[in-house]
Design a protein around this motif. Structure first.
Motif, PDB file in Angstrom:
ATOM      1  N   UNK A  48     -15.985   6.543 -56.421  1.00 45.40           N
ATOM      2  CA  UNK A  48     -15.259   5.995 -55.277  1.00 45.40           C
ATOM      3  C   UNK A  48     -14.325   7.060 -54.712  1.00 45.40           C
ATOM      4  N   UNK A  49     -13.710   6.759 -53.578  1.00 46.88           N
ATOM      5  CA  UNK A  49     -12.711   7.653 -52.992  1.00 46.88           C
ATOM      6  C   UNK A  49     -13.260   9.016 -52.654  1.00 46.88           C
ATOM      7  N   UNK A  50     -14.381   9.036 -51.926  1.00 48.17           N
ATOM      8  CA  UNK A  50     -15.014  10.303 -51.525  1.00 48.17           C
ATOM      9  C   UNK A  50     -15.319  11.205 -52.719  1.00 48.17           C
ATOM     10  N   UNK A  51     -15.763  10.588 -53.808  1.00 45.38           N
ATOM     11  CA  UNK A  51     -16.163  11.360 -54.983  1.00 45.38           C
ATOM     12  C   UNK A  51     -15.022  11.750 -55.902  1.00 45.38           C
ATOM     13  N   UNK A  52     -13.822  11.276 -55.625  1.00 43.94           N
ATOM     14  CA  UNK A  52     -12.655  11.673 -56.410  1.00 43.94           C
ATOM     15  C   UNK A  52     -12.413  10.798 -57.638  1.00 43.94           C
ATOM     16  N   UNK A  53     -12.971   9.581 -57.657  1.00 48.99           N
ATOM     17  CA  UNK A  53     -12.683   8.644 -58.732  1.00 48.99           C
ATOM     18  C   UNK A  53     -13.978   8.047 -59.272  1.00 48.99           C
ATOM     19  N   UNK A  54     -14.230   8.226 -60.555  1.00 51.04           N
ATOM     20  CA  UNK A  54     -15.406   7.644 -61.198  1.00 51.04           C
ATOM     21  C   UNK A  54     -14.944   6.548 -62.141  1.00 51.04           C
ATOM     22  N   UNK A  55     -15.602   5.369 -62.037  1.00 48.94           N
ATOM     23  CA  UNK A  55     -15.233   4.226 -62.861  1.00 48.94           C
ATOM     24  C   UNK A  55     -16.468   3.591 -63.482  1.00 48.94           C
ATOM     25  N   UNK A  56     -16.327   3.173 -64.733  1.00 47.84           N
ATOM     26  CA  UNK A  56     -17.369   2.395 -65.399  1.00 47.84           C
ATOM     27  C   UNK A  56     -17.158   0.934 -65.019  1.00 47.84           C
ATOM     28  N   UNK A  57     -18.126   0.069 -65.280  1.00 47.57           N
ATOM     29  CA  UNK A  57     -17.916  -1.355 -65.000  1.00 47.57           C
ATOM     30  C   UNK A  57     -16.667  -1.906 -65.703  1.00 47.57           C
ATOM     31  N   UNK A  58     -16.455  -1.500 -66.952  1.00 47.76           N
ATOM     32  CA  UNK A  58     -15.266  -1.951 -67.677  1.00 47.76           C
ATOM     33  C   UNK A  58     -13.989  -1.369 -67.059  1.00 47.76           C
ATOM     34  N   UNK A  59     -14.055  -0.116 -66.618  1.00 47.83           N
ATOM     35  CA  UNK A  59     -12.911   0.507 -65.961  1.00 47.83           C
ATOM     36  C   UNK A  59     -12.559  -0.179 -64.651  1.00 47.83           C
ATOM     37  N   UNK A  60     -13.588  -0.609 -63.913  1.00 47.52           N
ATOM     38  CA  UNK A  60     -13.357  -1.336 -62.659  1.00 47.52           C
ATOM     39  C   UNK A  60     -12.623  -2.639 -62.945  1.00 47.52           C
ATOM     40  N   UNK A  61     -13.090  -3.375 -63.966  1.00 46.51           N
ATOM     41  CA  UNK A  61     -12.428  -4.635 -64.336  1.00 46.51           C
ATOM     42  C   UNK A  61     -10.973  -4.402 -64.721  1.00 46.51           C
ATOM     43  N   UNK A  62     -10.731  -3.372 -65.516  1.00 44.08           N
ATOM     44  CA  UNK A  62      -9.367  -3.092 -65.960  1.00 44.08           C
ATOM     45  C   UNK A  62      -8.473  -2.719 -64.777  1.00 44.08           C
ATOM     46  N   UNK A  63      -8.999  -1.899 -63.868  1.00 42.90           N
ATOM     47  CA  UNK A  63      -8.217  -1.480 -62.707  1.00 42.90           C
ATOM     48  C   UNK A  63      -7.934  -2.662 -61.784  1.00 42.90           C
ATOM     49  N   UNK A  64      -8.945  -3.500 -61.551  1.00 41.84           N
ATOM     50  CA  UNK A  64      -8.740  -4.676 -60.705  1.00 41.84           C
ATOM     51  C   UNK A  64      -7.665  -5.595 -61.286  1.00 41.84           C
TER      52      UNK A  64
END
Length: 93
Positions: A67-83
């Motif tokens: 995400x963020x023009x290639x600046x941020x990589x997230x796993x499915x679990x990381x997305x849940x935690x960030x949300x």
């Protein structure tokens, strides 16, 4: 999963040749490292890219998204935690 209609045999050293068409499509060059994943009864090959680790969990999975023009990589679990963290932050404001 999509079949491309190509069948290859494993040689005596356990090697399998990837068709040139696939190597071109996925930009896999000679000596490029590949990661090997196992999911249930499937073997998944992916071009190795150490920059694809989740910024939150450190996980490297085939499901990681950038995400963020290639600046941020997230796993499915990381997305849940960030949300969840963002939601909690919004509630505190």
């Amino acid at each position: 999963m999509k079949s491309i209609g190509v069948v290859r045999k494993v040689d005596e050293l356990g090697r399998v040749v990837l068709p040139i068409e696939l190597r071109r499509v996925f930009n896999i060059e000679i000596k490029d490292p590949l990661e090997i994943f196992v999911e249930n009864d499937k073997i998944i090959l992916q071009k190795y890219n150490p920059g694809k680790a989740c910024a939150i969990t450190g996980e490297i999975t085939p499901e990681n998204k950038t995400f963020g023009n290639g600046e941020l990589t997230l796993s499915p679990r990381g997305i849940e935690m960030l949300l969840q963290e963002l939601s909690d932050y919004q509630l505190q404001r």
